[in-house]
Design a protein around this motif. Sequence first.
Motif, PDB file in Angstrom:
ATOM      1  N   VAL A  71      -8.992 -12.560  -2.678  1.00 12.38           N
ATOM      2  CA  VAL A  71      -8.664 -12.929  -1.301  1.00 12.38           C
ATOM      3  C   VAL A  71      -8.991 -11.727  -0.404  1.00 12.38           C
ATOM      4  N   PRO A  72     -10.244 -11.631   0.035  1.00 15.25           N
ATOM      5  CA  PRO A  72     -10.711 -10.419   0.713  1.00 15.25           C
ATOM      6  C   PRO A  72     -10.088 -10.145   2.078  1.00 15.25           C
ATOM      7  N   PRO A 104      -7.895  -0.227  -8.461  1.00 17.66           N
ATOM      8  CA  PRO A 104      -7.744  -1.498  -9.184  1.00 17.66           C
ATOM      9  C   PRO A 104      -7.169  -2.609  -8.296  1.00 17.66           C
ATOM     10  N   THR A 105      -6.197  -2.264  -7.480  1.00 14.71           N
ATOM     11  CA  THR A 105      -5.604  -3.254  -6.575  1.00 14.71           C
ATOM     12  C   THR A 105      -6.630  -3.728  -5.561  1.00 14.71           C
ATOM     13  N   LEU A 106      -7.337  -2.801  -4.951  1.00 13.45           N
ATOM     14  CA  LEU A 106      -8.328  -3.176  -3.942  1.00 13.45           C
ATOM     15  C   LEU A 106      -9.447  -4.018  -4.550  1.00 13.45           C
ATOM     16  N   SER A 107      -9.870  -3.691  -5.747  1.00 13.83           N
ATOM     17  CA  SER A 107     -10.902  -4.476  -6.410  1.00 13.83           C
ATOM     18  C   SER A 107     -10.426  -5.904  -6.662  1.00 13.83           C
ATOM     19  N   ALA A 108      -9.180  -6.039  -7.120  1.00 17.68           N
ATOM     20  CA  ALA A 108      -8.643  -7.372  -7.402  1.00 17.68           C
ATOM     21  C   ALA A 108      -8.517  -8.204  -6.135  1.00 17.68           C
ATOM     22  N   THR A 115     -10.971  -6.219   3.131  1.00 14.51           N
ATOM     23  CA  THR A 115     -11.444  -5.370   2.030  1.00 14.51           C
ATOM     24  C   THR A 115     -12.954  -5.354   1.817  1.00 14.51           C
ATOM     25  N   ARG A 116     -13.704  -6.206   2.483  1.00 15.67           N
ATOM     26  CA  ARG A 116     -15.158  -6.248   2.263  1.00 15.67           C
ATOM     27  C   ARG A 116     -15.897  -5.541   3.392  1.00 15.67           C
ATOM     28  N   PRO A 141       0.806  -1.216   0.000  1.00 17.25           N
ATOM     29  CA  PRO A 141       0.000   0.000   0.000  1.00 17.25           C
ATOM     30  C   PRO A 141       0.846   1.278   0.000  1.00 17.25           C
ATOM     31  N   LEU A 142       2.159   1.130   0.012  1.00 17.28           N
ATOM     32  CA  LEU A 142       3.038   2.292  -0.043  1.00 17.28           C
ATOM     33  C   LEU A 142       3.722   2.435  -1.402  1.00 17.28           C
TER      34      LEU A 142
END
Length: 100
Positions: free
Chosen positions: A37-38, A28-32, A51-52, A17-18
């Motif tokens: 693998v949430p 895009p990264t968070l969606s993937a 992430t969910r 995240p840095l």
Amino acid sequence: MAAPETASCPVHRAFDPLSDDYLVDPYPTLSAVRDEVPIFYAPEVDMWVVTRYDDIDAIFRDPDTFSASVGQRPVFPVSEAARAILDKGFHAFPVMSDCD
């Protein structure tokens, strides 16, 4: 972007995240990762990533199990100059991101 599965937990070594790409556009990264693998451990920041919405909501409602007490902990070791200031008695005040 899938995290490798282990016997005990998913670990995502590539999640950073840095990184410049993430900081410019994290979506895009968070969606993937949310799809693949949430919930996973990110060694780069020594934290679990969730992430969910429903999982995050459940965590916020259970402070006896989950704690935010390290929310303001430095991601990287503090420099000598900063350590000198902290050692003189600097005390951080709690903020919402590190209070249960």
